[in-house]
Scaffold this motif. Structure first.
Motif, PDB file in Angstrom:
ATOM      1  N   VAL A 160       0.847  -1.192   0.000  1.00 38.90           N
ATOM      2  CA  VAL A 160       0.000   0.000   0.000  1.00 38.90           C
ATOM      3  C   VAL A 160       0.888   1.248   0.000  1.00 38.90           C
ATOM      4  CG1 VAL A 160      -1.752   1.301   1.264  1.00 38.90           C
ATOM      5  CG2 VAL A 160      -1.871  -1.196   1.165  1.00 38.90           C
ATOM      6  N   ASP A 174      -3.870   1.563  -3.333  1.00 40.51           N
ATOM      7  CA  ASP A 174      -4.671   2.168  -2.261  1.00 40.51           C
ATOM      8  C   ASP A 174      -4.977   1.156  -1.163  1.00 40.51           C
ATOM      9  OD1 ASP A 174      -4.868   4.733  -3.203  1.00 40.51           O
ATOM     10  OD2 ASP A 174      -6.771   4.431  -4.223  1.00 40.51           O
ATOM     11  N   SER A 175      -5.378  -0.050  -1.575  1.00 38.29           N
ATOM     12  CA  SER A 175      -5.740  -1.074  -0.591  1.00 38.29           C
ATOM     13  C   SER A 175      -5.643  -2.450  -1.232  1.00 38.29           C
ATOM     14  CB  SER A 175      -7.160  -0.842  -0.042  1.00 38.29           C
ATOM     15  OG  SER A 175      -8.119  -0.930  -1.072  1.00 38.29           O
ATOM     16  N   ASP A 192      -5.083  -1.496   4.222  1.00 35.99           N
ATOM     17  CA  ASP A 192      -5.253  -0.154   3.670  1.00 35.99           C
ATOM     18  C   ASP A 192      -4.401   0.902   4.361  1.00 35.99           C
ATOM     19  OD1 ASP A 192      -6.593  -0.100   6.068  1.00 35.99           O
ATOM     20  OD2 ASP A 192      -8.577   0.299   5.210  1.00 35.99           O
ATOM     21  N   ARG A 209      -4.841   3.767  -7.597  1.00 37.74           N
ATOM     22  CA  ARG A 209      -5.149   5.064  -8.192  1.00 37.74           C
ATOM     23  C   ARG A 209      -4.214   5.277  -9.379  1.00 37.74           C
ATOM     24  NH1 ARG A 209      -9.587   7.858  -7.556  1.00 37.74           N
ATOM     25  NH2 ARG A 209      -9.485   7.275  -5.339  1.00 37.74           N
TER      26      ARG A 209
END
Length: 219
Positions: A160, A174-175, A192, A209
């Motif tokens: 992460v 992101d997670s 996360d 992302r």
């Protein structure tokens, strides 16, 4: 699954006639020649071979299934999450137990090998990881999230906060959503926090992302 060791615990007539010590097998057979690792005494012992069973194994990989067999000691415990090597018609593969079938409509996550009819498993040495990539934030566009699948070694690590690049795709993690059978091996089922890391073979889905520098496309 474990294989029978070349070292066995046995009483030694020289240094430990009552308590077992570790012995090295020098010559297997009906009367096995062994050597005590404590005092070096060589003697013969009758060692009974453990009862073995052979069970069917269903091997799954990216929606496809193949069959193999597994031979193991009858009273050996097997459970969901265990890993072992099997040989199918296609390849020799490292697999992880996902479920155990004891009979019609009888499933469990743990049993002795003698109770098992079929071991259900999935390949973990090379895996396909589903990745959902969200568009960049605050760029004035309204693209939709999209999914890709990354084919990777099972021990590849996603972390992460770190950026991954696969072909033309670049994204920051992101997670990470973990598979049910390994959730207890991690801090949480969903990772996360920056620095949280999961192996590709343990992951159900990665969320990221978009970080590509060119115009982002839903295609």
């Amino acid at each position: 699954m474990s294989q029978r060791s070349e070292r066995v615990p046995l009483p030694c007539p020289s240094c430990s006639p009552e308590e077992g010590t570790v012995h090295e097998v020098l010559k297997p057979g009906g009367q096995t020649t062994v050597r005590c690792t404590e005092c070096g005494h060589v003697h013969k012992e009758k060692i009974e071979a453990p009862e073995e069973v052979t069970v069917d194994v269903v091997v799954s990989q990216d929606g496809d299934s193949d069959k193999a067999t597994l031979t193991a000691v009858a009273d050996e415990e097997i459970e969901a999450g265990d890993e072992f090597v099997v040989e199918t018609a296609e390849a020799i593969q490292q697999v992880r137990v996902t479920d155990l079938e004891l009979g019609p409509e009888r499933r469990t996550e743990s049993a002795e090998m003698r109770e098992v009819e079929t071991v259900w498993s999935r390949v973990v040495d090379n895996v396909g990881v589903n990745v959902t990539i969200h568009p960049k934030e605050g760029d004035g566009r309204h693209e939709q999230s999209r999914s890709i699948k990354a084919f990777l070694p099972g021990d590849y690590e996603f972390t992460v906060g770190e950026t991954c690049e696969f072909g033309d795709d670049s994204f920051e993690v992101d997670s990470i959503q973990l598979r049910d059978e390994v959730a207890d091996d991690y801090r949480h089922k969903k990772l996360d926090h920056v620095g949280d890391t999961g192996f590709a073979k343990d992951i159900k889905r990665v969320f990221g992302r978009d970080t590509t520098t060119s115009a982002w496309s839903a295609w």
